[in-house]
Design an enzyme around this catalytic site. Sequence first.
Site, PDB file in Angstrom:
ATOM      1  N   HIS A 236       0.806  -1.212   0.000  1.00 36.98           N
ATOM      2  CA  HIS A 236       0.000   0.000   0.000  1.00 36.98           C
ATOM      3  C   HIS A 236       0.845   1.271   0.000  1.00 36.98           C
ATOM      4  O   HIS A 236       0.310   2.385  -0.184  1.00 36.98           O
ATOM      5  CB  HIS A 236      -0.933   0.017   1.223  1.00 36.98           C
TER       6      HIS A 236
ATOM      7  N   ASP B  12      -2.427   1.689  -4.858  1.00 39.11           N
ATOM      8  CA  ASP B  12      -3.713   1.974  -4.225  1.00 39.11           C
ATOM      9  C   ASP B  12      -4.756   0.984  -4.735  1.00 39.11           C
ATOM     10  O   ASP B  12      -4.530   0.257  -5.708  1.00 39.11           O
ATOM     11  CB  ASP B  12      -4.151   3.406  -4.503  1.00 39.11           C
TER      12      ASP B  12
END
Length: 521
Positions: free
Chosen positions: A491, A495
């Site tokens: 992350h 995304d």
Amino acid sequence: MICRKICRRNPWSFSHWWRCVYPATTPPSPAAQRASSGLGSLARARAQPNIFVNRRTFSFLENHHEGDSLSIPFGTKGCNFTTHTLGDPVTGGMVDVPLAQTGEGIAECELLKWFVQEGDQVEEFQPLCEVQSDKATIEITSRYRGKVSKVLHVPGDIVKVGETLLKMVVDENVVCDQCSETLEVIKVQDSNTSKVDVADSGHKKAKTGGALSTPAVRNFAKQLGVNIEDLHGSGKEGRVLKEDVLNYAAREGILKESSTSSEDSSADEYLERDQKLTEVASTYGWEYEDRTVPLRGFQRAMAKSMTLAAKIPHFHYVDEINCDALVQLKASFQNENSDPVVKHTFLPVLIKSLSMALSKYPLLNSCFSEELQEVTLKGPHNIGIAMATPHGLVVPNIKKVQCLSILEITKELSRLQRLASSNKLSSDDITGGTITLSNIGAIGGKFGSPLINAPEVSIIAMGRIQKIPQFDEDGNVYPASIVTVNIGADHRVLDGATVAMFCNEWKLFIEKPELLMLHMK
């Protein structure tokens, strides 16, 4: 050592490039500097006998300048640079064979097995042993020809890079062969001196040998606390056998002390009763003991990579893919297959379609550097395939998938699976991966939650393909072959929207293989 080449060729200089060698702490004298232009005296130099066994020097002098003299060692094989003085690496004596550097970042390896034993004659480039690092299994070969004098490690030991594996008595014939190749015009004229040198070196060679025994016998002696060098072997050529160790331990009272201590302990009634219960338990399989198993090879590599993965902020994206068209395509491939060696499966098509999706979303085919805080978009699609083997989990990768056909991917995948099962993968096979695909469904399970193989930024786990009832647009129920995929992403780099769009693209190529053929280069 500071090595200087004399880059001048003269008709009387043996038609070779010669090198002057000076100690790093002693700069060349003026006479040495003039030697590069005065090598004519070399033709008049007389060789001392057996110069490669006993470290000696050539006197390069017809003393043309008063007070000037030059005495330097000279090297064989032209321009081979070394940090040793001449005669150190190839003398007729004992040499240490270390564990060489097997790959970048490798500090230690596990010794898997020996191909030689103490007392064996070894040829140059003959395999000595097999070791396993975190990345690959490698055979260590011999640089010399000679006889194995002493093996210093047993299978299962962890050996540091540069640590000595075994000791060898180097065959002097190798050195003599090298002399004859390089110094064809130099004749040894003093035959009596040569015989003395050979006899001396043979005596030295006999003195360097230790007690001959196998690594298993050495390990057994070590457990008993017996110094194997004190034993006289009864085997062939004085080899120490297990019986010799037992007899020696009995004579020295080592075994007697252990038996006496057990008799003393059994005198106590409580311990005697407990001992009987233990015997009964072991007879009927009631005894359960803890066992410590050290992590080795690929298991150690997995422990390290998963420790790094725990520091990565993961998020997972799960989706279902209809594989009806994929099942039909695989059946068509198998029906038209004329090569019995090739076995078509779903995986090559999944790998190729994955590469097509990566071409549109290259961020998933990247690596992240936490130290530099930068992302490197990788050019080649080196797709790693997680494989469960008897030796642990290993992830070899197929290089440049975007340049391969489905058939070429099938053959490369088969090669990697074959090498992985026999623990023969090379370092190149398991390094350089850019994204990982784990087909857990080949074993079982609907889907898994994979952990990223750092420094990669994404990994995909696939479950098994199973028949599930689905509804069409009219509300009718029909069976469909569905596979569940779980994409694990870093992350810090990716995304959710990027991963979702990538998955949709990959899903489209799987559900409609004709689009895959249309866009394939």
